[in-house]
Motif scaffolding. Sequence first.
Motif, PDB file in Angstrom:
ATOM      1  N   LYS A 279     -10.261   4.568  38.015  1.00  0.00           N
ATOM      2  CA  LYS A 279      -9.753   4.496  39.148  1.00  0.00           C
ATOM      3  C   LYS A 279     -10.471   3.046  40.229  1.00  0.00           C
ATOM      4  O   LYS A 279     -11.735   3.181  40.175  1.00  0.00           O
ATOM      5  N   LYS A 280      -9.564   1.657  40.336  1.00  0.00           N
ATOM      6  CA  LYS A 280      -9.408   0.906  40.990  1.00  0.00           C
ATOM      7  C   LYS A 280      -9.030   0.654  42.674  1.00  0.00           C
ATOM      8  O   LYS A 280      -9.001   1.913  43.012  1.00  0.00           O
ATOM      9  N   ARG A 281     -10.177  -0.032  43.136  1.00  0.00           N
ATOM     10  CA  ARG A 281     -10.448   0.192  44.606  1.00  0.00           C
ATOM     11  C   ARG A 281      -8.979  -1.239  45.320  1.00  0.00           C
ATOM     12  O   ARG A 281      -8.028  -1.696  44.479  1.00  0.00           O
ATOM     13  N   ARG A 282      -8.726  -0.613  45.951  1.00  0.00           N
ATOM     14  CA  ARG A 282      -6.632  -0.611  46.370  1.00  0.00           C
ATOM     15  C   ARG A 282      -7.235  -1.836  47.652  1.00  0.00           C
ATOM     16  O   ARG A 282      -7.767  -2.206  48.197  1.00  0.00           O
ATOM     17  N   LEU A 288     -12.704  -4.807  42.619  1.00  0.00           N
ATOM     18  CA  LEU A 288     -11.897  -3.565  42.284  1.00  0.00           C
ATOM     19  C   LEU A 288     -12.764  -2.823  41.609  1.00  0.00           C
ATOM     20  O   LEU A 288     -11.872  -1.088  41.911  1.00  0.00           O
ATOM     21  N   LEU A 289     -13.232  -2.925  40.929  1.00  0.00           N
ATOM     22  CA  LEU A 289     -14.203  -1.351  40.379  1.00  0.00           C
ATOM     23  C   LEU A 289     -15.796  -1.378  40.338  1.00  0.00           C
ATOM     24  O   LEU A 289     -15.944  -2.859  39.777  1.00  0.00           O
ATOM     25  N   VAL A 308     -19.671  -4.767  38.114  1.00  0.00           N
ATOM     26  CA  VAL A 308     -18.276  -5.771  38.577  1.00  0.00           C
ATOM     27  C   VAL A 308     -17.714  -5.814  38.449  1.00  0.00           C
ATOM     28  O   VAL A 308     -17.563  -6.950  37.628  1.00  0.00           O
ATOM     29  N   PHE A 309     -16.108  -5.075  38.072  1.00  0.00           N
ATOM     30  CA  PHE A 309     -15.514  -5.733  38.360  1.00  0.00           C
ATOM     31  C   PHE A 309     -14.605  -6.218  38.912  1.00  0.00           C
ATOM     32  O   PHE A 309     -14.530  -5.562  40.517  1.00  0.00           O
ATOM     33  N   LEU A 322     -18.796  -9.020  36.291  1.00  0.00           N
ATOM     34  CA  LEU A 322     -20.575  -8.710  36.447  1.00  0.00           C
ATOM     35  C   LEU A 322     -21.534  -7.974  35.843  1.00  0.00           C
ATOM     36  O   LEU A 322     -21.023  -6.450  36.555  1.00  0.00           O
ATOM     37  N   LEU A 323     -22.500  -8.522  35.961  1.00  0.00           N
ATOM     38  CA  LEU A 323     -23.842  -7.292  35.341  1.00  0.00           C
ATOM     39  C   LEU A 323     -24.892  -6.930  35.587  1.00  0.00           C
ATOM     40  O   LEU A 323     -25.148  -8.334  36.566  1.00  0.00           O
TER      41      LEU A 323
END
Length: 461
Positions: A279-282, A288-289, A308-309, A322-323
């Motif tokens: 589920k992504k952040r709005r 986003l995630l 981190v997307f 990103l990692l």
Amino acid sequence: MVTDFHSNDDILSTSFGSFAKKFNVFSILAKCGAKKLRGVSVSVVFAYLFSIAFKHTTVNRDQKGRKNPQAVGKDCVHRFLQSPKIDWNRFTALLAAAVIRLEFEPLYGKSSEKVADRRCLVIDDSSFKRSRSKKVELLATCFDHAHHVFYRGFRMLTLGYTDGQSFLPVAQCAMSTENEKMRINDASEVEQGTPGHTRRQMAQKKATESMLDLIDCAKDAGLEASYVLFDSWFSAPAQVTAILEKGYDVVCMVKKGNTKYACADGLKRDVSQIFRSSKKRRGLSKYLLSQVVSIMDGQGREREVKLVFVRSRSNRKDFLVLLSTDIALDEQEIVALYGNRWSIEVFFKNCKSQLRLEKGNQSLNYDEISAHIALVFTQYMMLSYLRRLNTDERSIGELFLAMVEEMKDTAFDNAMELILYLFIDKVAQAEPQLQQRLYELADLFISTLPDLMRDQLRRAS
């Protein structure tokens, strides 16, 4: 601001004079194998080479236009640059560590702990083109991933240091290739155990292996950092875990490939599958995630990392990943830390456009090419130091142009000093009682000027 360096022709800015004195540049050179038994001293040769970039010329052009036949000669210059006994990576790493220890770290003490924790090593490569060359040692056919074309030359693998405010180059390797079919010329025979032999071996390794050698070089120099930043070309789990074993956390970009990550539910997914199944952040969130997953190290042990997307700026329907191996970092801090990686791109641009990184030396010898790159690194360090010292808002390019103007006005110091002494003498002759008051007013005026101008006038007075 110019200092006469043993010769009227070999003039070097007083900025380099104070830089060399404060950070013991010539002592570090001696530690790294730069020694001469006779003839022109190492400090004179290095100072002469350092000044070349600020004269908008090359060594060959400068040698042809020399008026003083007793100055540093062409053969002396090339013998110095081609010495296989000088460890240039150790020199730049020790110099960067000295600048950080004496100039940057005192500033960290006055700042919050969060600022000190942003000390990062940055790794990236850039093209070093020798397109018209045929006989350069270790010359290779390389691929430019930015423009998707092949070129002749090297891949300049570079390790730098940044704290979010300044960037310092630390070590480098002009990478040839381990693929003999893509390598146009082989390495010359050099005595084993010398830095020149080590340089040639490193140039023929994989970039992922040479990257670890550069990190070891920074660590041996005592350079402290918390994170290592790099882009997706070096983001394989094997590389990430290898850097973790050296005592650094990693923040990098991840490729959208087939690399699988162990998720909390026990299943292994690649980043695209993780993105689709979560589920992504709005709204207008900066990311986003975020999800904590596991990767495997070389011994089969699991290591937790945070993915981190973030939304791609160029295509809002796409995403970047990103990692971070430091899972305690929040997502916004991970994004901010990775943003510091851009400083190395600015460094490459300035070195090529202002400091003549590619065009400043056309030697066929690999040691001389490495020495030239180290000289450019030293020039950039001084410009970065001056910018930090004076909290100068100008770009590195503008500082370079200021240094060029400084080299042109070589008689300014003498003229300033002459005018000041004439003025004081004339006033003292007419009104002797005003002499002491005049000095007091001059000191009061000079104390309100910027640092560089204040030091200049005090030196002249």
